[in-house]
Design a protein around this motif. Structure first.
Motif, short mmCIF file in Angstrom:
data_model
loop_
_atom_site.label_atom_id
_atom_site.label_comp_id
_atom_site.label_asym_id
_atom_site.label_seq_id
_atom_site.Cartn_x
_atom_site.Cartn_y
_atom_site.Cartn_z
N PRO A 172 0.82 -1.22 0.00
CA PRO A 172 0.00 0.00 0.00
C PRO A 172 0.85 1.26 0.00
O PRO A 172 2.03 1.24 0.35
N ASP A 173 0.24 2.36 -0.40
CA ASP A 173 0.93 3.65 -0.39
C ASP A 173 1.38 3.98 1.02
O ASP A 173 0.60 3.88 1.99
N MET A 174 2.61 4.35 1.16
CA MET A 174 3.17 4.73 2.45
C MET A 174 4.39 5.61 2.21
O MET A 174 4.87 5.72 1.08
N ASP A 175 4.85 6.23 3.27
CA ASP A 175 6.06 7.06 3.20
C ASP A 175 7.04 6.53 4.24
O ASP A 175 7.27 7.15 5.28
N PRO A 176 7.65 5.39 3.96
CA PRO A 176 8.48 4.75 4.99
C PRO A 176 9.80 5.49 5.19
O PRO A 176 10.37 6.07 4.28
N LYS A 177 10.28 5.43 6.44
CA LYS A 177 11.60 5.96 6.73
C LYS A 177 12.68 4.90 6.49
O LYS A 177 13.76 5.21 6.01
N ILE A 178 12.35 3.67 6.87
CA ILE A 178 13.32 2.58 6.74
C ILE A 178 12.65 1.40 6.05
O ILE A 178 11.54 1.00 6.41
N VAL A 179 13.33 0.83 5.05
CA VAL A 179 12.87 -0.36 4.34
C VAL A 179 13.99 -1.38 4.37
O VAL A 179 15.13 -1.07 4.00
N TYR A 180 13.67 -2.57 4.81
CA TYR A 180 14.65 -3.65 4.81
C TYR A 180 14.32 -4.62 3.68
O TYR A 180 13.16 -5.01 3.48
N ASP A 181 15.37 -5.02 2.97
CA ASP A 181 15.25 -5.96 1.85
C ASP A 181 15.98 -7.24 2.28
O ASP A 181 17.21 -7.33 2.20
N LEU A 182 15.21 -8.24 2.75
CA LEU A 182 15.80 -9.45 3.29
C LEU A 182 16.12 -10.45 2.18
O LEU A 182 15.25 -10.77 1.37
N GLY A 183 17.36 -10.94 2.18
CA GLY A 183 17.80 -11.80 1.09
C GLY A 183 17.89 -10.98 -0.19
O GLY A 183 17.37 -11.36 -1.23
N CYS A 184 18.59 -9.87 -0.10
CA CYS A 184 18.58 -8.86 -1.17
C CYS A 184 19.24 -9.32 -2.46
O CYS A 184 19.04 -8.72 -3.52
N GLY A 185 20.07 -10.38 -2.38
CA GLY A 185 20.73 -10.85 -3.60
C GLY A 185 21.59 -9.78 -4.24
O GLY A 185 22.22 -8.97 -3.55
N PRO A 186 21.60 -9.71 -5.58
CA PRO A 186 22.48 -8.77 -6.27
C PRO A 186 21.92 -7.36 -6.39
O PRO A 186 22.43 -6.55 -7.16
N GLY A 187 20.85 -7.05 -5.64
CA GLY A 187 20.35 -5.68 -5.61
C GLY A 187 19.20 -5.38 -6.54
O GLY A 187 18.79 -4.21 -6.64
N ASN A 188 18.65 -6.39 -7.20
CA ASN A 188 17.55 -6.10 -8.13
C ASN A 188 16.31 -5.59 -7.41
O ASN A 188 15.66 -4.64 -7.87
N SER A 189 15.98 -6.17 -6.24
CA SER A 189 14.81 -5.67 -5.52
C SER A 189 15.11 -4.35 -4.81
O SER A 189 14.22 -3.49 -4.70
N ALA A 190 16.34 -4.15 -4.34
CA ALA A 190 16.70 -2.87 -3.72
C ALA A 190 16.55 -1.73 -4.72
O ALA A 190 16.15 -0.61 -4.35
N THR A 191 16.87 -1.99 -5.98
CA THR A 191 16.68 -0.98 -7.02
C THR A 191 15.22 -0.57 -7.12
O THR A 191 14.89 0.63 -7.21
N LEU A 192 14.33 -1.55 -7.10
CA LEU A 192 12.89 -1.26 -7.16
C LEU A 192 12.43 -0.48 -5.93
O LEU A 192 11.63 0.45 -6.04
N LEU A 193 12.94 -0.86 -4.77
CA LEU A 193 12.53 -0.21 -3.53
C LEU A 193 12.98 1.25 -3.49
O LEU A 193 12.24 2.13 -3.03
N LYS A 194 14.20 1.54 -3.95
CA LYS A 194 14.67 2.92 -3.98
C LYS A 194 13.86 3.75 -4.97
O LYS A 194 13.59 4.94 -4.73
N ARG A 195 13.45 3.13 -6.06
CA ARG A 195 12.65 3.85 -7.05
C ARG A 195 11.26 4.16 -6.49
O ARG A 195 10.73 5.25 -6.71
#
Length: 263
Positions: A35-58
């Motif tokens: 859902p729409d939110m304005d999070p301060k901190i997001v954790y990406d568990l089992g982040c691998g090579p950063g593909n999901s972290a890229t989506l989360l930063k976007r």
């Protein structure tokens, strides 16, 4: 920027990233239901090579995105490609945030934890009120691709070493079990399953797909000659199980279980 992709005896980011588009598709579908939110901190568990972290930063450019993984290989690549995120080496089974957090995102990682039911409950307890736990887990243990891994493991000179590996693989439970587990401790719970169909160019590509991930525990105890023999047997078994389409493609079924739990 060119990424330095290496294999150092743990997860193989080079093989993993050959199928990055297919692997990231599930992360995109999971994030779309957060859902729409304005999070301060997001954790990406089992982040691998950063593909999901890229989506989360976007999606959440103002948030601090912190990737957690236990693979030096994967973390090395993730740090190169997502320079505005932070990454830490830690086992997600024992990980706990220092304070309550807004979003815990776990794309294709929690199923590697044998006691992941308990882990999910603990992760929800780490959320702020209104925070979300977003999870995707491959649910393909009964698919030919995975059943044949176990069959080859049990039928060869390596059986004494690999049968325990096969037995130790985490089993994904039925949808209703996760619902009964999480619904009482969440204000809302969205749970669904999608079966992706991936056209691939024959058994060799299926081997490549899983050699970068699910095959790793089977291959790690083997010497080079045994690895070659194991993969040859697995490839032959795949060629018998998957029928080529008129255009020569093989259709790899890939069921995935999703849920977004809001505290």
């Amino acid at each position: 920027m060119k990424l330095e992709v290496v294999s150092v005896g743990d997860w193989d980011s080079a093989l993993y990233m050959k199928f990055e588009h297919e692997r990231t598709r599930a992360a995109i579908d999971l994030l779309a239901q957060v859902p729409d939110m304005d999070p301060k901190i997001v954790y990406d568990l089992g982040c691998g090579p950063g593909n999901s972290a890229t989506l989360l930063k976007r999606r959440f450019p103002r948030a601090s995105v912190i990737g957690v993984d236990n693979s030096d290989n994967m973390l090395q690549v993730a740090r190169q490609r997502v320079v505005d995120a932070d990454f830490i080496k830690e086992d997600i089974e024992s990980w706990r945030p220092r304070e309550e957090t807004d979003l815990v995102f776990a794309n294709a990682s929690l199923h590697f934890v044998p006691e992941h039911y308990d882990l999910m409950v603990r992760l929800v307890s780490c959320l702020r009120d209104g925070g979300c736990l977003a999870v995707q887990m491959p649910n393909n243990m009964q698919e030919d691709s995975h059943a044949l891994m176990r069959m080859v493991a049990a039928d060869g000179p390596w059986a004494d070493r690999l049968v325990p590996v096969a037995k130790s693989q985490a089993i994904i439970g039925p949808l209703d079990e996760y619902y009964r587990l999480l619904a009482p401790i969440c204000s809302s719970l969205d749970i669904w399953q999608t079966t992706y169909i991936h056209p691939v160019d024959g058994p060799d590509r299926i081997v490549e797909w899983f050699e970068g991930a699910e095959l790793q525990p089977f291959l790690k105890p083997l010497c080079p000659a045994e690895k070659e023999a194991f993969l040859a047997r697995y490839r032959d078994a795949l060629s018998q199980a998957y029928a080529p389409q008129p255009n020569g493609k093989f259709l790899l079924r890939y069921p995935r279980l999703f849920f977004v739990a809001q505290k």
